[in-house]
Scaffold this motif. Structure first.
Motif, PDB file in Angstrom:
ATOM      1  N   LYS A   1       0.811  -1.217   0.000  1.00  0.00           N
ATOM      2  CA  LYS A   1       0.000   0.000   0.000  1.00  0.00           C
ATOM      3  C   LYS A   1       0.845   1.268   0.000  1.00  0.00           C
ATOM      4  O   LYS A   1       0.430   2.294  -0.521  1.00  0.00           O
ATOM      5  CB  LYS A   1      -0.933   0.021   1.211  1.00  0.00           C
ATOM      6  CG  LYS A   1      -2.004  -1.038   1.148  1.00  0.00           C
ATOM      7  CD  LYS A   1      -2.909  -0.958   2.341  1.00  0.00           C
ATOM      8  CE  LYS A   1      -3.980  -2.037   2.244  1.00  0.00           C
ATOM      9  NZ  LYS A   1      -4.891  -2.000   3.379  1.00  0.00           N
TER      10      LYS A   1
ATOM     11  N   ARG B   1       8.073   5.826 -12.614  1.00  0.00           N
ATOM     12  CA  ARG B   1       6.638   5.962 -12.356  1.00  0.00           C
ATOM     13  C   ARG B   1       6.192   4.724 -11.596  1.00  0.00           C
ATOM     14  O   ARG B   1       6.330   3.611 -12.100  1.00  0.00           O
ATOM     15  CB  ARG B   1       5.855   6.050 -13.651  1.00  0.00           C
ATOM     16  CG  ARG B   1       6.280   7.169 -14.544  1.00  0.00           C
ATOM     17  CD  ARG B   1       5.512   7.083 -15.837  1.00  0.00           C
ATOM     18  NE  ARG B   1       6.228   7.817 -16.865  1.00  0.00           N
ATOM     19  CZ  ARG B   1       5.962   7.749 -18.138  1.00  0.00           C
ATOM     20  NH1 ARG B   1       5.010   6.955 -18.570  1.00  0.00           N
ATOM     21  NH2 ARG B   1       6.636   8.445 -19.001  1.00  0.00           N
TER      22      ARG B   1
ATOM     23  N   PRO C   1      -4.022  -1.719 -14.398  1.00  0.00           N
ATOM     24  CA  PRO C   1      -3.674  -0.380 -13.898  1.00  0.00           C
ATOM     25  C   PRO C   1      -4.619   0.668 -14.470  1.00  0.00           C
ATOM     26  O   PRO C   1      -4.933   0.659 -15.659  1.00  0.00           O
ATOM     27  CB  PRO C   1      -2.255  -0.153 -14.415  1.00  0.00           C
ATOM     28  CG  PRO C   1      -1.749  -1.483 -14.815  1.00  0.00           C
ATOM     29  CD  PRO C   1      -2.925  -2.331 -15.128  1.00  0.00           C
ATOM     30  N   LYS C   2      -5.064   1.580 -13.616  1.00  0.00           N
ATOM     31  CA  LYS C   2      -6.014   2.590 -14.059  1.00  0.00           C
ATOM     32  C   LYS C   2      -5.421   3.995 -14.084  1.00  0.00           C
ATOM     33  O   LYS C   2      -6.153   4.956 -14.256  1.00  0.00           O
ATOM     34  CB  LYS C   2      -7.269   2.542 -13.191  1.00  0.00           C
ATOM     35  CG  LYS C   2      -7.035   2.661 -11.710  1.00  0.00           C
ATOM     36  CD  LYS C   2      -8.308   2.454 -10.925  1.00  0.00           C
ATOM     37  CE  LYS C   2      -8.016   2.498  -9.431  1.00  0.00           C
ATOM     38  NZ  LYS C   2      -9.191   2.253  -8.631  1.00  0.00           N
ATOM     39  N   ALA C   3      -4.115   4.131 -13.966  1.00  0.00           N
ATOM     40  CA  ALA C   3      -3.467   5.440 -14.002  1.00  0.00           C
ATOM     41  C   ALA C   3      -3.240   5.884 -15.444  1.00  0.00           C
ATOM     42  O   ALA C   3      -2.866   5.091 -16.302  1.00  0.00           O
ATOM     43  CB  ALA C   3      -2.137   5.384 -13.255  1.00  0.00           C
TER      44      ALA C   3
ATOM     45  N   ASN D   1      -7.709  -1.721 -11.071  1.00  0.00           N
ATOM     46  CA  ASN D   1      -9.164  -1.875 -11.040  1.00  0.00           C
ATOM     47  C   ASN D   1      -9.515  -3.291 -10.581  1.00  0.00           C
ATOM     48  O   ASN D   1      -8.646  -4.078 -10.196  1.00  0.00           O
ATOM     49  CB  ASN D   1      -9.790  -1.521 -12.389  1.00  0.00           C
ATOM     50  CG  ASN D   1      -9.476  -2.501 -13.500  1.00  0.00           C
ATOM     51  OD1 ASN D   1      -8.972  -3.592 -13.271  1.00  0.00           O
ATOM     52  ND2 ASN D   1      -9.757  -2.103 -14.714  1.00  0.00           N
TER      53      ASN D   1
ATOM     54  N   PHE E   1       3.243   2.532  -9.419  1.00  0.00           N
ATOM     55  CA  PHE E   1       1.847   2.324  -9.061  1.00  0.00           C
ATOM     56  C   PHE E   1       1.783   1.142  -8.126  1.00  0.00           C
ATOM     57  O   PHE E   1       2.671   0.301  -8.079  1.00  0.00           O
ATOM     58  CB  PHE E   1       0.958   2.150 -10.300  1.00  0.00           C
ATOM     59  CG  PHE E   1       1.215   0.930 -11.122  1.00  0.00           C
ATOM     60  CD1 PHE E   1       0.390  -0.174 -11.009  1.00  0.00           C
ATOM     61  CD2 PHE E   1       2.269   0.873 -12.017  1.00  0.00           C
ATOM     62  CE1 PHE E   1       0.610  -1.311 -11.778  1.00  0.00           C
ATOM     63  CE2 PHE E   1       2.501  -0.251 -12.787  1.00  0.00           C
ATOM     64  CZ  PHE E   1       1.662  -1.350 -12.664  1.00  0.00           C
ATOM     65  N   LYS E   2       0.742   1.114  -7.313  1.00  0.00           N
ATOM     66  CA  LYS E   2       0.618   0.081  -6.295  1.00  0.00           C
ATOM     67  C   LYS E   2      -0.707  -0.652  -6.430  1.00  0.00           C
ATOM     68  O   LYS E   2      -1.475  -0.370  -7.339  1.00  0.00           O
ATOM     69  CB  LYS E   2       0.805   0.666  -4.898  1.00  0.00           C
ATOM     70  CG  LYS E   2       0.304   2.037  -4.685  1.00  0.00           C
ATOM     71  CD  LYS E   2       0.782   2.644  -3.389  1.00  0.00           C
ATOM     72  CE  LYS E   2       0.024   3.872  -3.052  1.00  0.00           C
ATOM     73  NZ  LYS E   2      -0.128   4.858  -4.053  1.00  0.00           N
TER      74      LYS E   2
ATOM     75  N   SER F   1      -3.457  -0.470  -4.937  1.00  0.00           N
ATOM     76  CA  SER F   1      -4.663   0.366  -4.897  1.00  0.00           C
ATOM     77  C   SER F   1      -4.903   1.108  -6.214  1.00  0.00           C
ATOM     78  O   SER F   1      -5.978   1.670  -6.416  1.00  0.00           O
ATOM     79  CB  SER F   1      -4.573   1.359  -3.746  1.00  0.00           C
ATOM     80  OG  SER F   1      -3.456   2.200  -3.906  1.00  0.00           O
ATOM     81  N   ASP F   2      -3.920   1.106  -7.109  1.00  0.00           N
ATOM     82  CA  ASP F   2      -4.060   1.760  -8.417  1.00  0.00           C
ATOM     83  C   ASP F   2      -4.576   0.805  -9.493  1.00  0.00           C
ATOM     84  O   ASP F   2      -4.534   1.130 -10.675  1.00  0.00           O
ATOM     85  CB  ASP F   2      -2.715   2.350  -8.858  1.00  0.00           C
ATOM     86  CG  ASP F   2      -2.223   3.437  -7.934  1.00  0.00           C
ATOM     87  OD1 ASP F   2      -3.076   4.184  -7.407  1.00  0.00           O
ATOM     88  OD2 ASP F   2      -0.999   3.534  -7.725  1.00  0.00           O
TER      89      ASP F   2
END
Length: 183
Positions: free
Chosen positions: A76, A89, A102-104, A97, A91-92, A94-95
């Motif tokens: 987290k 860059r 990945p939703k970033a 869906n 992402f973890k 929680s990023d």
């Protein structure tokens, strides 16, 4: 987030196959001598391998090669080493869906960038990294041969020890220097 994991992953793989049918990628062999832009996909689970990746980044900078790195960290909170770096860059969990995608927006930018070389360091077979590698517009994709995404790679390197990222990057660099693109 582990509820119905297998059906969710099956649906996500179906979505990847469907999206790949309408996606065009200009495939070509590239080497380090002619490369100007490299993308790296990295499983940031092992913090101790970050220094190895940083050294590789510095070597590429000396050769005037731009390097962008996407890191997936399964926890987290990101480690301090991963923050405040322009070329990294992260992402973890929680990023992602519901289908582990990945939703970033910056991940979509990375996927759509036509890197000359994409180096996949997904040695733990993380699905979000598989998603990025599969859909990447990179011209030449290289990665470990014993991973789930070896079908989406143009060149694979077999590894006996999945945790030795230093050896893996040495092999990647060695083989990318050997490729003859003048034919």
């Amino acid at each position: 987030m582990e509820l119905f994991r297998k059906p969710r992953l099956a649906w996500a793989r179906f979505k990847i196959r469907k999206r790949l049918k309408s996606t065009y990628r200009n495939k070509r062999f590239n080497n380090l001598k002619n490369a100007h832009k490299i993308g790296i996909i990295w499983d940031g689970s092992f913090i101790e391998s970050f220094s190895v990746l940083s050294d590789f980044y510095k070597r590429m900078q000396i050769n005037n090669i731009q390097v962008d790195i996407v890191c997936f960290h399964p926890n987290k909170i990101l480690p301090d080493e991963y923050t405040a770096l322009r070329y990294l860059r992260c992402f973890k969990q929680s990023d992602l869906n519901y289908f582990f995608i990945p939703k970033a927006a910056e991940i979509d930018d990375f996927i759509s960038t036509p890197y000359e070389i994409l180096i996949d360091i997904n040695l733990n077979n993380r699905f979000p990294l598989f998603y990025i590698t599969s859909l990447s517009k990179a011209e030449f994709k290289i990665g470990a041969g014993n991973t789930i995404d070896s079908n989406s790679l143009d060149m694979t390197i077999e590894l006996k020890d999945k945790t030795d990222i230093k050896y893996y990057l040495e092999q990647v660099e060695y083989y990318l220097k050997m490729i003859n693109t003048s034919v």
